[in-house]
Design a protein around this motif. Structure first.
Motif, PDB file in Angstrom:
ATOM      1  N   ALA A  76     -33.577  61.503  38.400  1.00 46.92           N
ATOM      2  CA  ALA A  76     -32.147  61.763  38.609  1.00 46.92           C
ATOM      3  C   ALA A  76     -31.589  60.786  39.637  1.00 46.92           C
ATOM      4  CB  ALA A  76     -31.936  63.196  39.092  1.00 46.92           C
ATOM      5  N   GLU A  93     -38.660  61.335  34.221  1.00 45.31           N
ATOM      6  CA  GLU A  93     -37.420  62.097  34.367  1.00 45.31           C
ATOM      7  C   GLU A  93     -36.932  61.911  35.797  1.00 45.31           C
ATOM      8  OE1 GLU A  93     -38.478  66.040  33.156  1.00 45.31           O
ATOM      9  OE2 GLU A  93     -38.274  65.528  31.043  1.00 45.31           O
ATOM     10  N   SER A 116     -27.216  63.981  32.265  1.00 41.04           N
ATOM     11  CA  SER A 116     -27.169  65.199  33.086  1.00 41.04           C
ATOM     12  C   SER A 116     -27.907  65.012  34.413  1.00 41.04           C
ATOM     13  CB  SER A 116     -27.737  66.394  32.319  1.00 41.04           C
ATOM     14  OG  SER A 116     -29.127  66.238  32.114  1.00 41.04           O
ATOM     15  N   TYR A 117     -28.626  63.920  34.542  1.00 39.98           N
ATOM     16  CA  TYR A 117     -29.335  63.604  35.787  1.00 39.98           C
ATOM     17  C   TYR A 117     -28.546  62.658  36.694  1.00 39.98           C
ATOM     18  CZ  TYR A 117     -33.772  65.697  34.223  1.00 39.98           C
ATOM     19  OH  TYR A 117     -34.768  66.553  33.825  1.00 39.98           O
ATOM     20  N   GLU A 171     -29.473  74.186  39.240  1.00 40.48           N
ATOM     21  CA  GLU A 171     -28.798  75.128  38.340  1.00 40.48           C
ATOM     22  C   GLU A 171     -28.752  74.629  36.904  1.00 40.48           C
ATOM     23  OE1 GLU A 171     -24.991  75.747  40.174  1.00 40.48           O
ATOM     24  OE2 GLU A 171     -25.880  76.792  41.889  1.00 40.48           O
ATOM     25  N   ASN A 172     -28.825  73.299  36.699  1.00 36.63           N
ATOM     26  CA  ASN A 172     -28.844  72.749  35.337  1.00 36.63           C
ATOM     27  C   ASN A 172     -30.073  73.197  34.556  1.00 36.63           C
ATOM     28  OD1 ASN A 172     -26.405  71.451  35.663  1.00 36.63           O
ATOM     29  ND2 ASN A 172     -27.300  69.440  36.054  1.00 36.63           N
ATOM     30  N   GLY A 173     -31.103  73.678  35.272  1.00 31.72           N
ATOM     31  CA  GLY A 173     -32.238  74.297  34.598  1.00 31.72           C
ATOM     32  C   GLY A 173     -33.448  73.420  34.368  1.00 31.72           C
ATOM     33  N   LYS A 174     -33.285  72.124  34.255  1.00 29.79           N
ATOM     34  CA  LYS A 174     -34.426  71.252  34.012  1.00 29.79           C
ATOM     35  C   LYS A 174     -34.488  70.231  35.141  1.00 29.79           C
ATOM     36  CE  LYS A 174     -36.747  68.848  30.250  1.00 29.79           C
ATOM     37  NZ  LYS A 174     -37.269  67.696  30.916  1.00 29.79           N
ATOM     38  N   LYS A 178     -26.611  71.934  42.248  1.00 36.00           N
ATOM     39  CA  LYS A 178     -26.133  71.753  40.863  1.00 36.00           C
ATOM     40  C   LYS A 178     -27.261  71.276  39.960  1.00 36.00           C
ATOM     41  CE  LYS A 178     -21.334  70.605  41.955  1.00 36.00           C
ATOM     42  NZ  LYS A 178     -20.324  69.553  42.002  1.00 36.00           N
ATOM     43  N   LEU A 179     -28.063  70.353  40.455  1.00 37.05           N
ATOM     44  CA  LEU A 179     -29.187  69.827  39.675  1.00 37.05           C
ATOM     45  C   LEU A 179     -30.168  70.951  39.346  1.00 37.05           C
ATOM     46  CD1 LEU A 179     -30.358  67.145  38.559  1.00 37.05           C
ATOM     47  CD2 LEU A 179     -31.584  66.906  40.725  1.00 37.05           C
ATOM     48  N   ASN A 205     -30.705  59.912  31.124  1.00 37.46           N
ATOM     49  CA  ASN A 205     -30.272  61.278  30.865  1.00 37.46           C
ATOM     50  C   ASN A 205     -28.989  61.505  31.671  1.00 37.46           C
ATOM     51  OD1 ASN A 205     -29.806  64.041  30.821  1.00 37.46           O
ATOM     52  ND2 ASN A 205     -31.967  64.573  30.990  1.00 37.46           N
ATOM     53  N   LEU A 260     -25.388  62.659  39.110  1.00 41.90           N
ATOM     54  CA  LEU A 260     -24.417  63.519  39.777  1.00 41.90           C
ATOM     55  C   LEU A 260     -23.836  62.779  40.976  1.00 41.90           C
ATOM     56  CD1 LEU A 260     -26.443  66.861  39.756  1.00 41.90           C
ATOM     57  CD2 LEU A 260     -24.573  66.236  38.237  1.00 41.90           C
TER      58      LEU A 260
END
Length: 184
Positions: free
Chosen positions: A33, A31, A73-74, A94-97, A91-92, A71, A76
């Motif tokens: 980002a 995982e 959402s990773y 706050e996205n929760g994961k 922000k990363l 992913n 930004l």
């Protein structure tokens, strides 16, 4: 910008990005980002500013898709600089994961990333690994030290001057020189 008309000296960000991803994968990260800047200006053509997508980002997306680890959402982006590295990190979070590793487009942005992680109680490298690009002097003085890709700026300058000299003494064909990078 038409590369066939002008001499160009660049760093091998495509190869460096692949090296960074493979290094992180070898360490067990899946995982990952990417935090980067948007709107890189590469020049002026016919009086108009020309923008081109950052090769670090496009290579990151391509490689992660090929490996089945992409992913969206990773990914930004904001403008370049430490303040935006900080806000992207928030922000990363706050996205929760949270990912287990973050690739950052530049060392100045990474300084903001490190601050954002520290303020949130996220430890580098215990909780998340961070790798960046540029190898600015400050990268060796932050705690923990920043893993970074060294860009050989002095050699880029020397090469550009040599290319200019070659043009002045008669070379007509444009050249593109890609200099290697080094993972620090």
């Amino acid at each position: 910008l038409n590369d066939s008309d002008v001499d160009v000296v660049i760093s091998d960000f495509e190869g460096a990005t692949m090296q960074v991803i493979n290094h992180l994968l070898d360490l067990g990260h899946e995982e990952i980002a990417f935090l980067g800047g948007k709107g890189l200006v590469h020049g002026v053509v016919s009086g108009k500013m020309v923008e081109k997508e950052d090769v670090r980002k496009s290579t990151f997306e391509k490689v992660m898709k090929e490996k089945g680890l992409y992913n969206p959402s990773y990914i930004l982006e904001e403008d370049w600089g430490p303040a935006n590295g900080y806000s992207l990190t928030k922000k990363l979070i706050e996205n929760g994961k949270m990912p287990s590793a973050i690739v950052v487009g530049s060392d100045p942005m990474a300084l903001g990333v490190l601050r954002g992680l520290h303020e949130s109680g996220i430890q580098v490298p215990n909780d998340v690994s961070v790798v960046s690009f540029d190898d600015i002097e400050a990268a060796a003085y932050v705690n923990p030290r920043l893993s970074t890709v060294k860009v050989h700026g002095d050699e880029m300058g020397r090469t550009a001057v040599k290319l200019l000299y070659d043009r002045m003494v008669g070379r007509k064909i444009a050249m593109k020189v890609t200099l290697p990078t080094e993972l620090i």
